[in-house]
Design an enzyme around this catalytic site. Structure first.
Site, PDB file in Angstrom:
ATOM      1  N   THR A  98       0.840  -1.193   0.000  1.00 27.55           N
ATOM      2  CA  THR A  98       0.000   0.000   0.000  1.00 27.55           C
ATOM      3  C   THR A  98       0.874   1.242   0.000  1.00 27.55           C
ATOM      4  OG1 THR A  98      -0.019   0.159   2.421  1.00 27.55           O
ATOM      5  CG2 THR A  98      -1.784  -1.126   1.372  1.00 27.55           C
ATOM      6  N   ASP A  99       0.286   2.345  -0.418  1.00 24.09           N
ATOM      7  CA  ASP A  99       0.869   3.628  -0.071  1.00 24.09           C
ATOM      8  C   ASP A  99       0.629   3.821   1.424  1.00 24.09           C
ATOM      9  OD1 ASP A  99       2.037   6.144  -0.150  1.00 24.09           O
ATOM     10  OD2 ASP A  99       0.954   6.765  -1.939  1.00 24.09           O
ATOM     11  N   TRP A 100       1.318   4.783   2.023  1.00 25.43           N
ATOM     12  CA  TRP A 100       1.314   4.916   3.481  1.00 25.43           C
ATOM     13  C   TRP A 100      -0.090   5.261   3.995  1.00 25.43           C
ATOM     14  CZ3 TRP A 100       5.127   2.769   1.855  1.00 25.43           C
ATOM     15  CH2 TRP A 100       6.249   2.462   2.612  1.00 25.43           C
TER      16      TRP A 100
END
Length: 869
Positions: free
Chosen positions: A288-290
């Site tokens: 995932t992105d953060w």
């Protein structure tokens, strides 16, 4: 000093989603809402296992031997981040130390090691794209890999090929290579190859459709916008660079925050399971992105392999969608053991493939502080302390490459009366704060969240600290014997003007990531629009009113409007220096004073007015209700739209002048592989994948170890009562619609990394001889565009597919450039057959060669002749 950018991000996530950006009222014509369009993303289950390609066979064999002996806790540890601020890096996984696998360190950014020291701040992606130089793209990747490895970073969070630049105001366009799928693809692939040659895992991002910063994230008040993209547009534009990155062997893919066709990217089974892992044959792991994970079981089943930084919906609470909850999901049977095994195997296989089981250093820096010592887990509040920064210098001689990229990207738009290059004794008057230093000090703004002094990069997580900065002011003063400086954005009233004076005016335009708002711009260019910041247009006009010779230098994240001053008779020359990084000054003076001829070309179109773009690519705003961002322009972004609409831009995509001139001659076309069928030959079958026992493990494998010293808020795989979790296995989990454990037939368009290997058969080779016909040395770029026949249906009239750059040519000398065209390069995506369709034998295809999309020098017709234009 704590990382202010991360704190800002956390604050933005917790803030109300009910308020629009403060600047909305000023840009109401650009911020629009859209109603739902009925787009949906069909389910695709189960997640395909990795390891079926020979190119990854050795890595998967090693991974299988390790994973089969791991406990449930060790497996979960490697899939879940330990939590924000829970280690030295912006993200880190847990470890499996019994097998020599440490906490894996993941760190930004695509242009340099973020929040570190003694690193190189390379030019941004958009600058690299403007070089049109594959060798420099690769060299930058190599040196990024060396620096990240030297800091002990396992996974470099770059390159970025999404956003692609669909929206000219988009905040993060500058992180990628330009507003064209092939330019992005080549830049991304070359960067990946360079990074991974050094044993560092590259991450191609953001997958996919993250073309606007505002409203990109889902939170308690509003769902992230949905990018509604039809199948053909998805394949021919937005997937194109990702496919090439996967073909280059990229080890990791990062999902975008937004939704695509009403399904969040991090749990979109169509995007992850079908397209990425099945059709494109991706063998690495998906992260995932953060804080971009929005569900636990749903994301695991949809093909997500790693959650970063591990926290749940609200960070710093010590809770997660995975971690101990993934352990619970395995014990109660809601996530199959086989899915977890594949997740871990993909991660470990990438680790082995890059050789990180060898002599790979541990992190020797901290993202959280610049001090030598400090808390090891700052997010815990109560944390053990120790040495966190060893100040390892990883710069070597990388400033040479950084300067070469910044210099070779400089794009000369205009040079009336050959005013450039300047002479060292020319009387110069230099204007604009963009020529000078940040008055608050180097790196005074966290993540470059301000526009003060010369603009070296945009803002956000895609930045790095500057180890030093040579400003244009310093560089010009070092070379010129007759320069006066007015580092102000308001034209001084007391400037003395002589007849021979040359005014050099510096202006800029900035943008960045949404968690920082700069001068009313929340990432995207809402307040500023496509205009220069800081009174830039007026500064140029005021200088042009006083001086008869004006040179404008532009540092910008993307397209900038110039109509207020570009045709003024005093404005003789315009240089776009893009985002040059630490070598801003020297790279500019190399060109400004003629040591090198400019050889950069625009990686986007510069319009005459913002209304020249299709209305569908404007920024969207709709508080509370989910935004539906429908890609009604289809294939026609940037120059493709301008050609279709017959709009003449101010400067076209690919434009770039030189201090010399070039001719194109002797174009030739040769057939390399006969295209005897409309569709590619049958794909090769999948090879075997690792197999493991599928029995649910014993609950004791995730029981807390005895006398374990817990770190508060740290995310662990352990459960307080694992036996109780196992007892719930009889309950029926509400699986996503369409969920099944029965494997799908292999998609016909797949078969290897990037797709069916026949797609990359070289169909044609095109050669052209480039001759320097001027009086100064210089480098030329040959851009190759394809025009497809009507038999394939409606397509853009020209599509960039390749480019090549000469070495430095002395006057009168020549070089023959050869470029290859693959089957895929002349194909369209057939949405019915679900495969790539090309004209048999390439009949009807035209291949154009030129120095911009509007400056064609030669054309070849497949089955016919080549001619010079």
């Amino acid at each position: 000093m704590r990382v202010l950018s991360a704190i800002a991000l956390v604050a933005s996530l917790a803030s109300s989603a009910l308020s629009a950006p403060a600047s909305e009222s000023r840009v109401s014509t650009q911020l629009r809402s859209r109603d739902a369009e009925g787009y949906s993303s069909p389910p695709y289950y189960p997640a395909p296992n990795g390891g079926w390609l020979s190119s990854w066979a050795d890595a998967y064999e090693k991974a299988q031997r390790v994973v089969r002996d791991m406990t449930l806790a060790e497996k979960v540890n490697l899939t879940t981040g330990t939590g924000i601020f829970m280690g030295p890096c912006v993200g880190q996984t847990g470890s499996a130390l019994r097998f020599g696998i440490p906490n894996l360190c993941l760190q930004d950014s695509p242009l340099g090691v973020r929040n570190s020291d003694h690193n190189t701040a390379f030019p941004a992606g958009i600058t690299v794209g403007a070089t049109f130089d594959k060798d420099l793209m690769y060299a930058r990747g190599v040196e990024l890999g060396k620096e990240f490895r030297g800091k002990g970073i396992n996974v470099l969070l770059g390159p970025s090929v999404g956003p692609i630049g669909r929206k000219p105001r988009g905040g993060r366009n500058w992180e990628g290579f330009g507003a064209d799928p092939s330019l992005q693809a080549i830049g991304g692939a070359q960067t990946i190859k360079g990074i991974q040659s050094q044993g560092v895992i590259a991450t191609i991002k953001h997958y996919i459709g993250n073309e606007q910063e505002m409203y990109r994230m889902s939170n308690v008040g509003q769902r992230a916008y949905s990018s509604n993209i039809d199948d053909r547009t998805l394949h021919e534009v937005y997937l194109w660079p990702f496919a090439e990155g996967i073909r280059a062997g990229v080890g990791a893919v990062m999902t975008a925050y937004n939704e695509v066709n009403s399904s969040a990217c991090s749990q979109n089974s169509k995007l992850l399971n079908e397209i990425l892992k099945d059709e494109l044959g991706f063998q690495g792991f998906v992260m995932t992105d953060w804080l971009g994970q929005y569900g636990g079981v749903s994301s695991a089943l949809a093909g997500l392999d790693m959650a970063m930084p591990g926290d749940g919906a609200i960070p710093l609470l010590g809770t997660a969608y995975w971690g101990s909850e993934l352990s619970r999901s395995i014990l109660n049977g809601s996530v199959p053991v086989s899915r977890l095994n594949d997740m871990v195997t993909r991660i470990v296989a990438a680790w082995y493939k890059m050789g990180q089981d060898g002599d790979f250093p541990l992190p020797n820096f901290s993202s959280n502080t610049q001090d030598a010592t400090g808390p090891l887990y700052p997010g815990a509040l109560f944390s053990p302390s120790g040495v966190v920064n060893q100040y390892v210098n990883v710069q070597a001689d990388h400033n040479i490459t950084a300067r070469a990229i910044a210099r070779d990207a400089i794009t000369l738009l205009k040079n009336d009366d050959n005013i450039l290059p300047l002479k060292k004794d020319d009387a110069l008057k230099v204007f604009g704060t963009d020529a000078g230093p940040n008055p608050d000090g180097l790196n005074s703004c966290a993540d470059m969240g301000c526009n003060k002094g010369v603009l070296t990069m945009g803002w956000g997580s895609g930045t790095s600290r500057l180890p030093y900065l040579v400003t244009p002011q310093e560089a010009i003063a070092n070379i010129s014997s007759n320069a006066a400086f007015f580092i102000t954005d308001k034209f001084p009233s007391n400037v003395a003007v002589s007849s021979g004076d040359v005014a050099v005016v510096f202006i800029s335009a900035d943008s960045g990531e949404n968690y920082i708002t700069v001068e009313g711009n929340p990432g995207d260019r809402t307040s500023a629009g496509l205009n220069a910041w800081h009174n830039g247009d007026k500064l140029v006009k005021d200088a042009a009113a006083k001086f008869s010779k004006v040179v404008v230098v532009v540092h910008t994240v993307g397209p900038i409007l110039m109509e207020e001053w570009i045709d003024l008779p005093s404005v003789k020359a315009v240089l776009v220096a893009h985002l040059p990084g630490q070598e801003a000054g020297w790279s500019l003076t190399d060109v400004l004073f003629g040591d090198y001829s400019p050889s950069g070309h625009l990686p986007y179109t510069i319009p005459r007015a913002e209304s020249d773009y299709p209305s569908s690519v404007g920024l969207l705003s709709q508080p509370i209700v989910q935004i539906q961002d429908t890609y009604t322009e289809g294939l026609y972004i940037d120059y493709r739209h301008f050609l279709k609409a017959n709009i003449t831009p101010r400067y076209p995509f690919g434009h770039g002048l030189s201090y010399t001139t070039f001719s194109f001659s002797q174009p030739t076309l040769s057939v390399r592989t006969a295209l005897d069928s409309t569709y590619p030959p049958t794909r090769p079958p999948k090879g075997p994948t690792p197999t493991y026992p599928t029995a649910i493990p014993d609950p004791s494998e995730v029981a807390w170890p005895k006398n374990f010293d817990r770190i508060w808020r740290y995310l662990y795989p352990y459960l307080d009562d694992p036996a109780s979790a196992a007892k719930n296995s009889s309950k029926t989990y509400p699986y996503p619609a369409g969920y099944t454990t029965v494997p799908k037939p292999a998609p016909r368009a797949g078969g290897a990394e990037g797709g069916n290997p026949a797609l990359f058969d070289v169909a044609f080779a095109v050669s052209v001889t480039v001759t320097n016909t001027g009086s100064r040395p210089g480098r030329a770029v040959a851009q190759l565009y394809v025009e497809l026949p009507d038999s394939l249906g409606e397509t853009p009239s020209r599509q960039l597919r390749q480019f090549a750059k000469t070495k430095t040519l002395a006057p009168g000398t020549s070089e023959t450039l050869t470029m290859e065209i693959t089957r895929k390069d002349i194909s369209v995506w057939d949405v019915v057959v679900q495969d790539w369709k090309a004209p048999v034998r390439g009949e009807g295809v035209k291949i154009w060669l030129g120095e911009s999309v509007l400056d064609m020098r030669a054309v070849c017709e497949v089955g016919g002749a080549c001619r010079v234009i």
